[in-house]
Motif scaffolding. Structure first.
Motif, PDB file in Angstrom:
ATOM      1  N   VAL A  81      -0.573  -4.756  -5.159  1.00  0.00           N
ATOM      2  CA  VAL A  81       0.038  -5.955  -6.432  1.00  0.00           C
ATOM      3  C   VAL A  81       1.435  -5.935  -5.460  1.00  0.00           C
ATOM      4  CG1 VAL A  81       1.770  -6.150  -8.471  1.00  0.00           C
ATOM      5  CG2 VAL A  81      -1.085  -5.372  -8.445  1.00  0.00           C
ATOM      6  N   LEU A  82       2.029  -5.039  -5.117  1.00  0.00           N
ATOM      7  CA  LEU A  82       3.927  -5.037  -4.226  1.00  0.00           C
ATOM      8  C   LEU A  82       3.879  -6.060  -3.471  1.00  0.00           C
ATOM      9  CD1 LEU A  82       6.452  -4.379  -4.013  1.00  0.00           C
ATOM     10  CD2 LEU A  82       6.213  -2.304  -3.404  1.00  0.00           C
ATOM     11  N   ALA A  83       2.563  -5.855  -2.276  1.00  0.00           N
ATOM     12  CA  ALA A  83       2.354  -6.383  -0.840  1.00  0.00           C
ATOM     13  C   ALA A  83       2.194  -8.677  -1.656  1.00  0.00           C
ATOM     14  CB  ALA A  83       0.691  -6.477  -0.591  1.00  0.00           C
ATOM     15  N   SER A  84       2.035  -8.513  -2.689  1.00  0.00           N
ATOM     16  CA  SER A  84       1.546  -9.809  -2.483  1.00  0.00           C
ATOM     17  C   SER A  84       2.838 -10.561  -3.549  1.00  0.00           C
ATOM     18  CB  SER A  84       0.426  -9.861  -4.518  1.00  0.00           C
ATOM     19  OG  SER A  84      -1.189 -10.000  -3.829  1.00  0.00           O
ATOM     20  N   ALA A 149       2.722   5.610   2.583  1.00  0.00           N
ATOM     21  CA  ALA A 149       1.906   4.855   1.658  1.00  0.00           C
ATOM     22  C   ALA A 149       3.178   3.927   2.665  1.00  0.00           C
ATOM     23  CB  ALA A 149       3.499   4.825   0.810  1.00  0.00           C
ATOM     24  N   ALA A 150       3.937   3.538   3.155  1.00  0.00           N
ATOM     25  CA  ALA A 150       4.139   2.485   3.836  1.00  0.00           C
ATOM     26  C   ALA A 150       3.756   1.756   4.977  1.00  0.00           C
ATOM     27  CB  ALA A 150       5.957   2.576   4.990  1.00  0.00           C
ATOM     28  N   ALA A 151       2.526   2.539   5.694  1.00  0.00           N
ATOM     29  CA  ALA A 151       1.381   2.767   6.427  1.00  0.00           C
ATOM     30  C   ALA A 151       0.780   1.568   5.834  1.00  0.00           C
ATOM     31  CB  ALA A 151       0.694   3.663   7.191  1.00  0.00           C
ATOM     32  N   TYR A 152       0.373   1.915   4.333  1.00  0.00           N
ATOM     33  CA  TYR A 152      -0.660   1.398   3.534  1.00  0.00           C
ATOM     34  C   TYR A 152       0.050  -0.222   3.137  1.00  0.00           C
ATOM     35  CZ  TYR A 152      -3.885  -0.229   0.039  1.00  0.00           C
ATOM     36  OH  TYR A 152      -4.177  -0.690  -0.539  1.00  0.00           O
ATOM     37  N   LEU A 153       1.218  -0.237   2.791  1.00  0.00           N
ATOM     38  CA  LEU A 153       1.855  -1.338   2.667  1.00  0.00           C
ATOM     39  C   LEU A 153       1.921  -2.064   3.696  1.00  0.00           C
ATOM     40  CD1 LEU A 153       3.624  -3.518   0.738  1.00  0.00           C
ATOM     41  CD2 LEU A 153       5.686  -2.374   1.393  1.00  0.00           C
ATOM     42  N   ARG A 158      -0.396  -7.424   6.013  1.00  0.00           N
ATOM     43  CA  ARG A 158      -0.693  -8.177   7.044  1.00  0.00           C
ATOM     44  C   ARG A 158      -2.047  -9.427   6.845  1.00  0.00           C
ATOM     45  NH1 ARG A 158       0.799  -3.388  11.599  1.00  0.00           N
ATOM     46  NH2 ARG A 158       2.274  -4.107  12.528  1.00  0.00           N
ATOM     47  N   ASP A 159      -2.526  -8.284   5.912  1.00  0.00           N
ATOM     48  CA  ASP A 159      -3.188  -8.804   5.372  1.00  0.00           C
ATOM     49  C   ASP A 159      -3.608 -10.530   4.729  1.00  0.00           C
ATOM     50  OD1 ASP A 159      -5.463  -7.147   6.871  1.00  0.00           O
ATOM     51  OD2 ASP A 159      -5.886  -5.499   4.666  1.00  0.00           O
ATOM     52  N   ARG A 160      -1.993 -10.680   3.791  1.00  0.00           N
ATOM     53  CA  ARG A 160      -1.818 -11.146   3.664  1.00  0.00           C
ATOM     54  C   ARG A 160      -0.894 -13.176   4.740  1.00  0.00           C
ATOM     55  NH1 ARG A 160      -2.202  -7.873   0.407  1.00  0.00           N
ATOM     56  NH2 ARG A 160      -3.246  -7.380  -1.854  1.00  0.00           N
ATOM     57  N   ALA A 179      16.516  -5.785  -3.823  1.00  0.00           N
ATOM     58  CA  ALA A 179      15.544  -5.631  -4.145  1.00  0.00           C
ATOM     59  C   ALA A 179      14.213  -6.684  -3.696  1.00  0.00           C
ATOM     60  CB  ALA A 179      15.286  -5.322  -5.576  1.00  0.00           C
ATOM     61  N   LEU A 180      13.841  -7.110  -3.331  1.00  0.00           N
ATOM     62  CA  LEU A 180      13.061  -8.075  -2.815  1.00  0.00           C
ATOM     63  C   LEU A 180      12.088  -7.988  -3.838  1.00  0.00           C
ATOM     64  CD1 LEU A 180      12.538  -7.761   1.354  1.00  0.00           C
ATOM     65  CD2 LEU A 180      14.483  -9.151  -0.200  1.00  0.00           C
ATOM     66  N   ALA A 181      11.102  -7.320  -4.245  1.00  0.00           N
ATOM     67  CA  ALA A 181      10.222  -7.158  -4.997  1.00  0.00           C
ATOM     68  C   ALA A 181      10.400  -5.833  -5.921  1.00  0.00           C
ATOM     69  CB  ALA A 181       8.901  -8.023  -4.167  1.00  0.00           C
TER      70      ALA A 181
END
Length: 354
Positions: A81-84, A149-153, A158-160, A179-181
């Motif tokens: 969700v954060l990545a989106s 956690a940073a690696a997963y994000l 990148r997937d997005r 804060a960006l998101a």
């Protein structure tokens, strides 16, 4: 065994009520009270993506910092969700790393009264930014949850379609970021319920650090424990606190003190959240116990230590009564058998004095 039973400030029965004993995971009951009193049941903990700002082309110069606040339940879905949301905020390229921030809590992982193998076997490293319970896929406790956690994000971004220049890493945060998101945890009442139902030591130590940090102290296990004892002292209950999970054999509580705290909780707006956070008979850590009894109580178990405290529905008064049972120096199964027999009496046969 110490036994205290009562209702709304009136004792029904006391036996060795003021003997100080290790409470085991009844310490989590007291932590839950302190947390709900400090934050309220609707409070959430944010995970924030922070940086120096994004230019008109969607480029973030420097690093993207991932900062936690003490949510012990951060996992893949939360970071997806954060990545989106980072994508929705217009970020298309990150020149630096995604950095998992290793603060603001300290990364201490031991307490007085713990056995030396507890960090390896019974409680994962309590950090401000957590990931998958700070446990590896093989079940071991990890030392680098912020980097993971940073690696997963990084992968999720990148997937997005976000281009990222470097591999994920972990380090302390940097001042002057915006804060960006962000993404929020579940409400505290839900997190506390998960902790108390399953008696999750990791969640307790993370939340203890969050409690200390919110009170203006460094986020350490010792300061989290001190915040629990401060909550008790403000209600005229003396105790000795060394952690939030109850793993410490050096913790000391009295059944009388816990009873007073249950009475005090009954007058608070968050008492419903606290009562519902505790296991019912046949549920959670009570899953094999006291079926058919209307009960909400916190268990506790260490070697030769057992505890059970909370509320049981009393037929004679047609209402909840409070009780606290603390045992030390007795084998687990005889102690728990006694606890169950006492609770059954409280539910079905006990009456108030007079």
């Amino acid at each position: 065994m110490s036994v205290v039973v009562g209702d709304d400030g009136s004792f029904w029965y006391r036996h060795r009520a003021t003997v100080a004993r290790p409470p085991a995971s009844n310490e989590k009951l007291l932590l839950s009270m302190a947390l709900l009193d400090r934050f309220g049941g609707s409070h959430t903990f944010a995970v924030r993506a922070m940086g120096a700002g994004v230019d008109a082309g969607g480029t973030l110069s420097g690093n993207l910092y991932l900062r936690g606040q003490g949510d012990p339940e951060v996992a893949d879905g939360r970071l997806d969700v954060l990545a989106s949301r980072i994508w929705s905020a217009g970020v298309r390229r990150i020149h630096g790393h995604v950095v998992g921030v290793t603060g603001p809590f300290h990364r201490d992982w031991f307490a007085p009264g713990w056995k030396r193998y507890f960090p390896a076997d019974y409680v994962a490293l309590p950090t401000a930014l957590t990931f998958r319970g700070n446990v590896s896929a093989s079940g071991g406790h990890i030392h680098d949850p912020e980097r993971r956690a940073a690696a997963y994000l990084t992968r999720a971004l990148r997937d997005r379609g976000v281009k990222i220049g470097s591999r994920a890493t972990a380090r302390p945060g940097t001042a002057g970021l915006i804060a960006l998101a962000s993404v929020s945890s579940k409400p505290l009442r839900t997190i506390v319920s998960h902790m108390d139902h399953r008696s999750v030591n990791f969640s307790a130590e993370v939340l203890g650090k969050a409690l200390a940090y919110a009170g203006g102290e460094a986020g350490t296990i010792a300061n989290g424990a001190a915040a629990i004892c401060a909550y008790e002292a403000a209600r005229h209950v003396a105790a000795s606190c060394h952690d939030g999970s109850g793993l410490s054999y050096a913790n000391r509580q009295t059944a009388s003190g816990i009873e007073h705290l249950l009475w005090n909780a009954g007058r608070q707006p968050w008492v419903g959240a606290l009562r519902m956070a505790l296991p019912a008979a046949g549920d959670g850590t009570l899953r094999h116990r006291l079926r058919g009894v209307r009960l909400r109580a916190k268990t506790g178990t260490l070697d030769h230590v057992s505890a059970l405290s909370g509320w049981v529905w009393n037929d004679a008064t047609d209402g909840w009564i409070e009780f606290s049972l603390l045992t030390s120096g007795m084998e687990e199964y005889p102690a728990k058998d006694l606890e169950d027999r006492i609770v059954q009496v409280l539910a079905n046969g006990a009456k108030p004095p007079g």
